[in-house]
Design an enzyme around this catalytic site. Sequence first.
Site, PDB file in Angstrom:
ATOM      1  N   HIS A  31     -74.623   8.809  22.456  1.00  0.00           N
ATOM      2  CA  HIS A  31     -74.592   7.922  22.444  1.00  0.00           C
ATOM      3  C   HIS A  31     -75.242   6.924  23.605  1.00  0.00           C
ATOM      4  O   HIS A  31     -74.541   7.126  25.101  1.00  0.00           O
ATOM      5  CB  HIS A  31     -73.159   7.253  22.651  1.00  0.00           C
ATOM      6  CG  HIS A  31     -73.146   5.662  22.032  1.00  0.00           C
ATOM      7  ND1 HIS A  31     -72.887   5.556  20.867  1.00  0.00           N
ATOM      8  CD2 HIS A  31     -73.116   5.231  23.344  1.00  0.00           C
ATOM      9  CE1 HIS A  31     -72.828   4.136  21.064  1.00  0.00           C
ATOM     10  NE2 HIS A  31     -72.812   2.820  22.035  1.00  0.00           N
ATOM     11  N   CYS A  32     -76.535   6.619  23.396  1.00  0.00           N
ATOM     12  CA  CYS A  32     -77.504   6.489  24.452  1.00  0.00           C
ATOM     13  C   CYS A  32     -78.369   5.129  23.824  1.00  0.00           C
ATOM     14  O   CYS A  32     -78.020   4.647  22.184  1.00  0.00           O
ATOM     15  CB  CYS A  32     -78.191   7.223  25.134  1.00  0.00           C
ATOM     16  SG  CYS A  32     -79.273   8.074  24.478  1.00  0.00           S
ATOM     17  N   THR A  77     -77.499  -3.891  19.523  1.00  0.00           N
ATOM     18  CA  THR A  77     -77.311  -4.847  18.660  1.00  0.00           C
ATOM     19  C   THR A  77     -78.321  -5.644  19.375  1.00  0.00           C
ATOM     20  O   THR A  77     -78.674  -7.131  17.949  1.00  0.00           O
ATOM     21  CB  THR A  77     -76.040  -5.675  18.674  1.00  0.00           C
ATOM     22  OG1 THR A  77     -75.616  -5.870  20.052  1.00  0.00           O
ATOM     23  CG2 THR A  77     -75.121  -5.538  18.558  1.00  0.00           C
ATOM     24  N   ARG A 124     -75.335   1.935  11.582  1.00  0.00           N
ATOM     25  CA  ARG A 124     -74.547   0.922  11.959  1.00  0.00           C
ATOM     26  C   ARG A 124     -73.475   0.290  11.627  1.00  0.00           C
ATOM     27  O   ARG A 124     -74.638  -0.517  11.679  1.00  0.00           O
ATOM     28  CB  ARG A 124     -74.814   1.279  14.012  1.00  0.00           C
ATOM     29  CG  ARG A 124     -73.584   1.246  15.006  1.00  0.00           C
ATOM     30  CD  ARG A 124     -74.165   0.760  16.419  1.00  0.00           C
ATOM     31  NE  ARG A 124     -72.959   0.991  17.300  1.00  0.00           N
ATOM     32  CZ  ARG A 124     -73.130   0.571  18.736  1.00  0.00           C
ATOM     33  NH1 ARG A 124     -74.127  -0.845  18.815  1.00  0.00           N
ATOM     34  NH2 ARG A 124     -72.146   0.311  19.611  1.00  0.00           N
ATOM     35  N   ARG A 130     -67.801 -10.425  19.611  1.00  0.00           N
ATOM     36  CA  ARG A 130     -68.619 -10.897  20.011  1.00  0.00           C
ATOM     37  C   ARG A 130     -70.238  -9.743  19.974  1.00  0.00           C
ATOM     38  O   ARG A 130     -70.933 -10.543  20.878  1.00  0.00           O
ATOM     39  CB  ARG A 130     -67.904 -10.193  21.774  1.00  0.00           C
ATOM     40  CG  ARG A 130     -67.954  -8.665  22.391  1.00  0.00           C
ATOM     41  CD  ARG A 130     -67.116  -8.589  23.342  1.00  0.00           C
ATOM     42  NE  ARG A 130     -67.428  -7.227  23.453  1.00  0.00           N
ATOM     43  CZ  ARG A 130     -67.574  -6.069  23.725  1.00  0.00           C
ATOM     44  NH1 ARG A 130     -69.086  -6.610  23.902  1.00  0.00           N
ATOM     45  NH2 ARG A 130     -67.742  -5.326  23.956  1.00  0.00           N
ATOM     46  N   TYR A 157     -68.377   0.563  14.396  1.00  0.00           N
ATOM     47  CA  TYR A 157     -67.934   0.033  15.957  1.00  0.00           C
ATOM     48  C   TYR A 157     -67.097  -0.784  15.501  1.00  0.00           C
ATOM     49  O   TYR A 157     -67.106  -2.341  15.467  1.00  0.00           O
ATOM     50  CB  TYR A 157     -68.366   0.175  16.695  1.00  0.00           C
ATOM     51  CG  TYR A 157     -68.842  -0.974  18.420  1.00  0.00           C
ATOM     52  CD1 TYR A 157     -66.993   0.768  18.728  1.00  0.00           C
ATOM     53  CD2 TYR A 157     -69.670  -1.448  19.469  1.00  0.00           C
ATOM     54  CE1 TYR A 157     -66.942  -0.021  20.371  1.00  0.00           C
ATOM     55  CE2 TYR A 157     -69.250  -1.776  20.736  1.00  0.00           C
ATOM     56  CZ  TYR A 157     -67.581  -0.932  20.934  1.00  0.00           C
ATOM     57  OH  TYR A 157     -67.872  -1.451  22.466  1.00  0.00           O
ATOM     58  N   HIS A 181     -66.331   5.070  20.732  1.00  0.00           N
ATOM     59  CA  HIS A 181     -65.428   5.168  21.389  1.00  0.00           C
ATOM     60  C   HIS A 181     -64.050   5.253  20.716  1.00  0.00           C
ATOM     61  O   HIS A 181     -63.252   4.114  21.514  1.00  0.00           O
ATOM     62  CB  HIS A 181     -65.828   4.025  22.233  1.00  0.00           C
ATOM     63  CG  HIS A 181     -67.678   3.743  22.473  1.00  0.00           C
ATOM     64  ND1 HIS A 181     -68.407   4.800  22.761  1.00  0.00           N
ATOM     65  CD2 HIS A 181     -67.674   2.753  22.630  1.00  0.00           C
ATOM     66  CE1 HIS A 181     -69.151   4.610  22.840  1.00  0.00           C
ATOM     67  NE2 HIS A 181     -69.545   2.426  22.745  1.00  0.00           N
ATOM     68  N   ASP A 261     -73.517   6.324  26.868  1.00  0.00           N
ATOM     69  CA  ASP A 261     -73.704   5.324  26.784  1.00  0.00           C
ATOM     70  C   ASP A 261     -74.477   4.075  27.328  1.00  0.00           C
ATOM     71  O   ASP A 261     -74.635   3.048  27.689  1.00  0.00           O
ATOM     72  CB  ASP A 261     -72.434   4.210  26.403  1.00  0.00           C
ATOM     73  CG  ASP A 261     -72.457   2.771  26.012  1.00  0.00           C
ATOM     74  OD1 ASP A 261     -73.212   2.254  25.392  1.00  0.00           O
ATOM     75  OD2 ASP A 261     -71.271   1.677  26.384  1.00  0.00           O
TER      76      ASP A 261
HETATM   77  C1  0GY Z   1     -72.084   0.192  22.959  1.00  0.00           C
HETATM   78  C2  0GY Z   1     -71.069  -0.890  23.389  1.00  0.00           C
HETATM   79  C3  0GY Z   1     -71.509  -2.188  23.259  1.00  0.00           C
HETATM   80  C4  0GY Z   1     -72.684  -2.681  22.617  1.00  0.00           C
HETATM   81  C5  0GY Z   1     -73.394  -2.336  21.973  1.00  0.00           C
HETATM   82  O1  0GY Z   1     -75.202  -2.206  20.607  1.00  0.00           O
HETATM   83  C6  0GY Z   1     -74.031  -3.110  21.668  1.00  0.00           C
HETATM   84  O2  0GY Z   1     -75.112  -4.242  22.031  1.00  0.00           O
HETATM   85  O3  0GY Z   1     -72.938  -1.419  21.397  1.00  0.00           O
HETATM   86  C7  0GY Z   1     -70.624  -2.822  24.037  1.00  0.00           C
HETATM   87  O4  0GY Z   1     -70.936  -4.295  24.428  1.00  0.00           O
HETATM   88  O5  0GY Z   1     -69.360  -2.920  23.813  1.00  0.00           O
HETATM   89  O6  0GY Z   1     -71.757   1.066  22.736  1.00  0.00           O
HETATM   90  O7  0GY Z   1     -73.277   0.368  23.628  1.00  0.00           O
END
Ligand code: 0GY
Length: 308
Positions: A31-32, A77, A124, A130, A157, A181, A261
């Site tokens: 996960h990265c 995102t 995903r 948020r 997620y 997570h 991450d």
């Molecule tokens: C993560 C967690 C976060 C963000 C994203 O794709 C993303 O923007 O996954 C977060 O803000 O909790 O796993 O990278």
Amino acid sequence: MEFEKTPGWLDWYAVPSAPTFKLPAGAVDAHCHVFGPGAEFPFAPERKYTPCDASKAQLYALRDHLGFARNVVVQATCHGADNRALVDALLHSKGRARGIATVKRSISDTELHDMHAAGVRGVRFNFVKRLVDFTPRDELMEIAARIAPLGWHVVIYFEAVDLPELWDFFTSLPTTIVVDHMGRPDVGKPVDGPEFELFVKFMRDYPNVWSKVSCPERLSLTGPKALNGDEYDKFGAYRDVVPFAKRIVETFPERVLWGTDWPHPNLKDHMPDDGLLVDFIPHIAATPELQRKLLVDNPMRLYWPEER
Ligand code: 0GY
């Protein structure tokens, strides 16, 4: 294009320590992310944050520094459903990276097949409010049905309080499901309390559900400080997350994954030392056998089945 970072943004840690824990040969950072660089791969107009740049070259340098062999790069995102930065990272990985994309129902079969050829193996679905706007469930279900024949899976997620409401949707998905997570447990609550028990039941009752036991730095309330107050002490950091992750690793050893991450989007109070995160692994996977499953066997089975 020039981008201005979200105020208060914490950049990734440029000088991570060398981990004390020696990763098993062939370990996968499952996960990265890559962020841009924004000048080359602009961030999406609908994003909820603007990060610093974090390029594929910087990701692969971290991989080598920490001792990983491979990566699973997850679409962040801030890039919306524009997967160009992700695909570019995969194409320059010499086969050592797979990807998880974000797609809309308008995606064509040709685009899906091109992404598969680049190394994408899943999509995903994000339910963290948020981070993303709401996508109708019927659109997600349609996407799941389209990607299933490719052998792809769905990464989800969400936050623990939302699991009851999402349960029926998740349990009707037709593919393997990978939870980011551990479904973001509130680690201030008991590890055997009703909230985390529901997550354990989700994994127990549905053998197609896997979990990443990643992100202690995101879940911890006690933070990176050791009990003796030393910052970044290798033996005390993020201890409140240990019982949760350890329970999942020991109960479902064949269905767990781990990732750094990196570059750690949206952290507010501290940026972790990635070497310290690797040193956290033996606290949640205590034996060489559990470590090998978590870091090598499981991710290889899911992402590189042809090489096993
Ligand atoms: C993560 C967690 C976060 C963000 C994203 O794709 C993303 O923007 O996954 C977060 O803000 O909790 O796993 O990278």
